[in-house]
Design an enzyme around this catalytic site. Structure first.
Site, PDB file in Angstrom:
ATOM      1  CG  ASP B  56      20.820  40.368  49.860  1.00  0.00           C
ATOM      2  OD1 ASP B  56      19.652  39.960  49.947  1.00  0.00           O
ATOM      3  OD2 ASP B  56      21.581  40.470  50.830  1.00  0.00           O
ATOM      4  CG  HIS B  73      31.098  43.764  53.207  1.00  0.00           C
ATOM      5  ND1 HIS B  73      29.810  43.774  52.706  1.00  0.00           N
ATOM      6  CD2 HIS B  73      30.979  43.483  54.524  1.00  0.00           C
ATOM      7  CE1 HIS B  73      28.956  43.515  53.677  1.00  0.00           C
ATOM      8  NE2 HIS B  73      29.628  43.329  54.795  1.00  0.00           N
ATOM      9  CG  LEU B 170      28.511  54.367  33.547  1.00  0.00           C
ATOM     10  CD1 LEU B 170      27.512  53.542  32.801  1.00  0.00           C
ATOM     11  CD2 LEU B 170      29.691  53.516  33.942  1.00  0.00           C
TER      12      LEU B 170
END
Lengths: 341, 302
Positions: B56, B73, B170
């Site tokens: 956020d 972004h 991962l």
């Protein structure tokens, strides 16, 4: 060769300063906790060094790598004396870091307590006029072991009533609160039987000082298990073929299902919501959730009600303060939600 | 390693003198060594296996720096890649991020378009630069209702998922477009289909004279639903970090976060760096005994 690591790991938890340290505001209790913790550290150091000297002779240095790739940095491979010393040093450093953090949080806790007493006495002007217009539904999550403290719960409810909260939802994962506030069990405790009216299975109205407040008590079985029951309802009605078509014709989002209604089940969020309602696990979505416990976890609060709820951590129940609730409400009134936009 | 993923900003690439480069190399290796030391100390205590991020604050970051929202972004994406590497160094095996919510489709269409184009660009970059993924042996998942995405993004995402499906290192899960309640509704649908198929199988075997088992008639349990969630096979998140100080979960992993430590640090997502991650893990280590106690109590009750 993982065995000494396991010993270290299993003993390491004694070293984590108990969360009680940060809440022991009285000096003697703090000193006692600190003394107990230092005793644990000494015990740990003695026991691990003893274990290492015992196992050093019986132990062969193992060079073969466990993984084919390069292992992540936190895997310890060699078990010779220098590496033992390194590990003990790391352990000491880790304890020191956590002790420093505990002291820091103790200081900030003391400052916070001071602020709360100022708020309670009404000296801080910005907390004087609380605008509770947006706060329609409040929820409280309590740790199940602390929930047995009925005196504190009643005091909390009384404070919320005086602040003007209209609807409170109490939650704890084991269902302790549900049992405490169940209908028919209100004569034997501190509660005044006349205060509680039986509105529905979970909801009570607390009427005192001419301020009506509705209390709802839910538990962990209304969370995930409630969703499982709703799923069961939808599934069985689909497999039996009766009310499934009704639900899908009503929901507007599901245009595709009208063509597939004979073949594929498609359940939307609205279907689940109405199924939850029909089994009695639905309720209003809280605007604010206060978590009373050592850590900020929602402990399985019902999913359909937690989507856009502001979650605030208040600390353990036994050290709850009126000023903290006022501060939380004030912070809530400042919040602004976009709901995804 | 990170340069291939971070969009090249012309202001960043400047001319450097040789001794400056050496000095920066020394400083960098010193920083790396210091980081490894701190990680070694931290690893002495309990380390989280699964961290979830709610990213956020990109738009607020862009507003405060007076740059375009699209650039905000992009900077957020760079911060994501950096956090991924830091988490891998710390030994965190599962990372989940909330990239796009189903509610975010309500935003301005031009912003949604920018976001989708950014995602398509980054996914294609990852498909081309395989060495990054192979270095951490990363398996990438895309969780959510992929049909709601535009065609090129969906195809790229499915291609990336397929090409990394065999990796065992991962596990990086991107939730887009995702809603916890729609995930549960989807799990119920899948479970219903499974039961229907089982019942049809039973009816077929019943015709053959074999006895039918009562499996389809039992009530749906929590573990049945767990199997059909997108997160089946992944452990529950140990920490959920929502940056920019917001306190809500916004319909993210509500089913899986029963015992997760919820954290909301104040920095915006593009500002989230290594020291914030270290602080998050320290907070988790302090809350660990309480959370484990609760988990054990819950297991005993089952």
């Amino acid at each position: 060769f993982h065995f000494p690591c396991a010993i270290l790991a299993s003993n390491a938890y004694y070293l984590i300063p108990h969360p009680e340290i940060i809440n022991s505001v009285e000096l003697p209790k703090f000193v006692l906790c600190l003394g107990r913790w230092m005793h644990n550290v000494l015990f740990f150091l003695l026991s691990t060094s003893r274990n290492f000297s015992l196992h050093r002779e019986a132990f062969v240095v193992n060079e073969t790598p466990v993984f084919m790739n390069k292992p992540p940095p936190h895997v310890f491979k060699l078990m010779s004396l220098p590496s033992m010393i390194i590990k003990l040093t790391l352990g000491l450093l880790w304890c020191i870091i956590h002790l420093a953090i505990s002291l820091l949080s103790l200081c900030s806790h003391l400052i916070f307590n001071l602020e709360c007493s100022l708020i309670s006495s009404g000296l801080l002007w910005k907390y004087r006029n609380l605008q509770l217009g947006r706060l329609k539904y409040l929820a409280i999550v309590v740790d199940s072991r602390e929930a047995k403290n009925t005196v504190k719960i009643n005091q909390l409810l009384y404070w919320l009533k005086t602040l003007g909260v209209k609807y409170v939802c109490l939650y704890d994962i084991d269902g302790v609160l549900k049992k405490l506030f169940a209908p028919g069990m209100n004569g034997s405790r501190d509660n005044n039987p006349g205060d509680y009216l039986d509105a529905s299975a979970n909801i009570k109205a607390l009427d005192c000082c001419q301020k009506q407040m509705t209390i709802e008590c839910i538990s962990g079985s209304d969370g995930k298990e409630g969703i499982a029951k709703a799923a069961n309802l939808l599934c069985s009605s689909y497999l039996n073929g009766d009310s499934y078509t009704q639900e899908n014709v009503k929901s507007e989002e599901n245009v595709k299902s009208e063509e597939n209604v004979e073949n594929e089940p498609v359940f939307t969020e609205t279907d689940m919501a109405s199924a939850l309602k029909s089994i009695g696990c639905a309720g209003p979505e809280p605007d604010l959730l206060l978590v009373y416990g050592p850590a900020r976890c929602h402990l399985g609060f019902p999913t359909w009600r937690l989507r856009y709820t502001e979650i605030m951590h208040m600390g353990p129940l036994k050290s709850m303060k009126y000023g903290a609730i006022v501060k939380a409400f004030h912070n809530y009134s400042k919040k602004h939600q976009n709901y995804g936009k | 390693m990170l340069d291939s993923l971070i969009s090249h900003d012309p202001k960043v690439l400047t001319e450097k003198k040789p001794d400056e480069i050496i000095a920066s190399g020394v400083v960098e290796s010193l920083q790396n060594f210091l980081r490894k030391c701190i990680i070694a100390v931290l690893s002495y205590g309990p380390m989280p296996k699964h961290i979830a991020f709610i990213m956020d604050g990109n738009r607020r970051y862009a507003k405060s720096r007076s740059i375009k929202q699209g650039t905000g972004h992009s900077v957020g994406f760079a911060a994501l890649m950096a956090s991924l590497i830091y988490c891998y160094e710390m030994g965190v095996k599962y990372i989940t991020v909330y990239a796009f919510s189903i509610d975010n489709f309500k935003r301005d269409p031009s912003e949604v378009k920018t976001l989708m184009e950014l995602m398509e660009e980054k996914i294609n970059e990852l498909l081309e630069n395989k060495n990054v993924i192979n270095k951490v042996n990363c398996k990438i998942n895309f969780w959510g209702i992929l049909d709601m995405l535009p065609e090129p993004v969906r195809l790229a995402a499915q291609k990336l998922m397929a090409s990394t499906a065999e990796n065992t290192g991962l596990v990086f899960s991107v939730c887009m477009p995702y809603n916890s309640t729609s995930e549960i509704a989807n799990a119920v649908t899948e479970l219903c289909k499974e039961r229907r198929d089982m019942m049809q199988g039973q009816q077929a075997s019943g015709r053959n004279g074999r006895p039918a088992n009562g499996g389809a008639c039992s009530d749906i349990s929590v573990s049945d639903l767990d199997r059909h969630m997108y997160t089946a096979g992944c452990p529950d998140p140990d920490i959920v970090i929502r940056t920019s100080g917001e306190t809500r979960l916004s319909n993210f992993l509500l089913w899986q976060t029963t015992f997760s430590h919820l954290q909301n640090p104040d920095p915006l997502w593009p500002e989230f760096s290594w020291r914030h991650l270290v602080w998050a893990i320290l907070q988790y280590q302090r809350a660990y005994p309480y959370i484990e106690q609760n988990k054990d109590l819950a297991k005993k009750q089952l």
